[in-house]
Enzyme design. Structure first.
Site, PDB file in Angstrom:
ATOM      1  N   LYS A 171       1.436 -97.134 -29.379  1.00  0.00           N
ATOM      2  CA  LYS A 171       2.248 -98.348 -29.399  1.00  0.00           C
ATOM      3  C   LYS A 171       1.360 -99.528 -29.025  1.00  0.00           C
ATOM      4  O   LYS A 171       1.035 -99.753 -27.868  1.00  0.00           O
ATOM      5  CB  LYS A 171       3.427 -98.278 -28.424  1.00  0.00           C
ATOM      6  N   GLU A 246      -4.796 -97.910 -16.757  1.00  0.00           N
ATOM      7  CA  GLU A 246      -5.903 -98.857 -16.604  1.00  0.00           C
ATOM      8  C   GLU A 246      -5.252-100.226 -16.500  1.00  0.00           C
ATOM      9  O   GLU A 246      -4.739-100.746 -17.479  1.00  0.00           O
ATOM     10  CB  GLU A 246      -6.841 -98.713 -17.813  1.00  0.00           C
ATOM     11  N   CYS A 280      -9.911-107.490 -18.468  1.00  0.00           N
ATOM     12  CA  CYS A 280      -9.552-107.036 -17.130  1.00  0.00           C
ATOM     13  C   CYS A 280     -10.762-106.853 -16.223  1.00  0.00           C
ATOM     14  O   CYS A 280     -10.613-106.862 -15.010  1.00  0.00           O
ATOM     15  CB  CYS A 280      -8.722-105.760 -17.201  1.00  0.00           C
ATOM     16  N   GLU A 378      -4.965-112.520 -10.941  1.00  0.00           N
ATOM     17  CA  GLU A 378      -5.771-112.430 -12.156  1.00  0.00           C
ATOM     18  C   GLU A 378      -5.540-113.681 -13.013  1.00  0.00           C
ATOM     19  O   GLU A 378      -4.404-113.987 -13.381  1.00  0.00           O
ATOM     20  CB  GLU A 378      -5.336-111.174 -12.920  1.00  0.00           C
TER      21      GLU A 378
END
Ligand code: ADP
Length: 474
Positions: A171, A246, A280, A378
């Site tokens: 997906k 992750e 990331c 982040e």
């Protein structure tokens, strides 16, 4: 470009409502994909479940041959895939091409690694028994992937899953399904049997819920935000689903006062500004030791000033658009918060929004302090906040002061200081004098709230294998 979903070797979903995929550099429509839900997902899971016995019984060498063909087809179509990747995701075309080759490298590595899934004989404490630990594929795998690496985040899961003998339902993110579909087309072209690879696009929560509650799915592998990762952990409880996650990061870049500043600047630029900072593992905060603080900032600004922002399709562009309005607003909020609390802008600091497209210039902030939003959350954008520190221990303390633990970067020419720092850092990936540590043959993953498990390397295939202990009485 109107594409369909791939279930049991067939392209279906023409009758479903559509999701429009837009070019983040222009706001224009690039194509459409079906808005599938729980029902299509269930069919895809059933197809993967049916295909599992024969795929898992092939020899590792037979599966490897399929993956080698798949790899070669990706490499042959690299330019075409890269074009679509840039159109739907925005990264500069040269970076998109780099990503496609990186994506292919996972297929190659795991085509080879599948042949090395070794069993182990264990010395028994009884004369009349023999003890063995064998490894078998976990079963049907569901993979949920993000938009920032539309090709590589798929192959990093699909490669080892298929090599191990698992079948898969992918997906992709709603922003970047077209690259994913091109990969599924190539899997079909490589002759991978029907049902082994399936792909659904559509309602993420509905599809995700079917993955988490359907007992036929034995493993869910996810790359994305920590927030959704936590939600998947909660959902996994009822079925004790095997999970690999992750998640987000907040990478520190530490520059010690003996660093080779040319190397440090090169590494910081590569780590921070690749993919416009929407990675990331990209550096989110930079700590520079006081003796070289001013010199580093001057050199860093000189290099960053050269980076060109624009449409990733235009030659010479280094930084493409921000993926969407939410992403843009977060970056803007981080910069404004830092400036309000006393940081100053060395470069950049003001984005622009035009016709549904969002651009943010490479930005350097100095005199940044620990409490600022940008030092905690982040940012996912091309902003580099720089903070001064004194002692080496202080750098490690600042660096570890985060719930994240994905990547960290250290710049020093002194092996003793470097090793002490590497050992003190609570991060799964360390780039020491290296701003681009990712590679198919190396383990990638995070500590703390950055995730569970590793992808890539010899560890990457273990995520798709169960260990079965066999005690044989003679
Ligand atoms: P990002 O902030 O990078 O978009 P997300 O975690 O929102 O990160 O998205 C990563 C992937 O997770 C995408 O494929 C997205 O569609 C999917 N996703 C989003 N919400 C859910 C959910 N509730 N359940 C399962 N998958 C989800």
């Amino acid at each position: 470009m109107d594409k369909l979903i791939y279930i049991n070797g067939e392209w279906v979903g023409a009758d479903l409502a559509k999701i429009v995929v837009r070019n983040p550099a222009t706001g224009e429509a690039v194509g459409t994909v079906p808005r599938a839900g729980a029902e299509e997902t269930r069919r895809a899971i059933e197809a993967a479940h049916e295909a599992f016995p024969s795929w898992s019984r092939l020899t590792a060498y037979e599966r490897s041959a399929y993956l080698e063909r798949f790899h070669d087809l990706i490499v042959d179509s690299a330019d075409e895939i890269a074009r679509v990747l840039t159109l739907e995701m925005g990264k500069p075309l040269k970076e998109a091409l780099g990503e496609v080759m990186y994506a292919a490298s996972f297929v190659k590595w795991f085509a080879e690694e599948g042949k090395r899934v070794y069993a182990r004989g264990i010395p028994s404490h009884k004369a009349e028994t023999r003890m063995l630990a064998i490894k078998q594929p976990v079963g049907v795998v569901a993979a949920i992937t993000p938009w920032n690496f539309p090709a590589a985040m798929i192959t990093r899961k699909l490669g080892p899953a298929l090599a191990a003998g698992c079948t898969i339902i992918i997906k992709p993110a709603k922003q970047t399904p077209l690259t994913a579909i091109m990969l599924a087309e190539l899997a079909e072209k490589a002759g991978i049997p029907k049902g082994v690879v399936n792909l659904v696009t559509g309602n993420a929560a509905e599809i995700g819920n079917e993955f988490m509650t359907n007992p036929m799915v034995r493993k869910v592998t996810f790359t994305g935000s920590t927030e959704i990762g936590k939600e998947l952990i909660r959902q996994s409880a009822d079925h004790v689903k095997n999970l690999s996650l992750e998640l987000g990061g907040h990478a520190p870049i530490i520059v010690l006062d003996d660093a080779d500043l040319e190397k440090a600047v090169r590494g910081a630029v590569a780590s921070k500004f690749r993919n416009g900072g929407q990675t990331c593992i990209c550096g989110n905060r930079i700590y520079v030791q006081e003796k070289v603080y001013d010199a580093f900032i001057a050199k860093f600004a000189e290099a960053v000033r050269k980076l060109k922002v624009g449409n990733g399709m235009d030659p010479g562009v280094d930084i493409g658009p921000i993926i969407d309005r939410d992403g843009y607003e977060k970056i803007d909020a981080h910069v404004k918060d830092a400036v309000r609390l006393g940081a100053s802008c060395v470069l950049g600091g003001e984005g622009r929004a035009e016709n549904g497209a969002y651009f943010y210039p490479p930005t350097i902030l100095k005199d940044v302090r620990p409490g600022m939003l940008i030092m905690r959350e982040e940012t996912f954008g091309p902003v580099a906040p720089v903070q001064k520190f004194s002692a080496d221990e202080e750098a490690a303390r600042y660096a570890n002061d985060t719930p994240y633990g994905l990547a960290a970067y250290v710049f020093t020419e002194n092996y003793s200081r470097g090793i002490k720092l590497v050992e003190a850092l609570d991060f799964g990936i360390i780039g020491w004098n290296d701003g681009l540590p990712s590679a198919a043959q190396a383990p990638f993953g995070g500590m703390k709230q950055s995730g569970i498990g590793r992808e890539g390397g010899i560890e990457g295939i273990d995520a798709f294998l169960e260990v079965k202990y066999v005690s044989v009485g003679l």
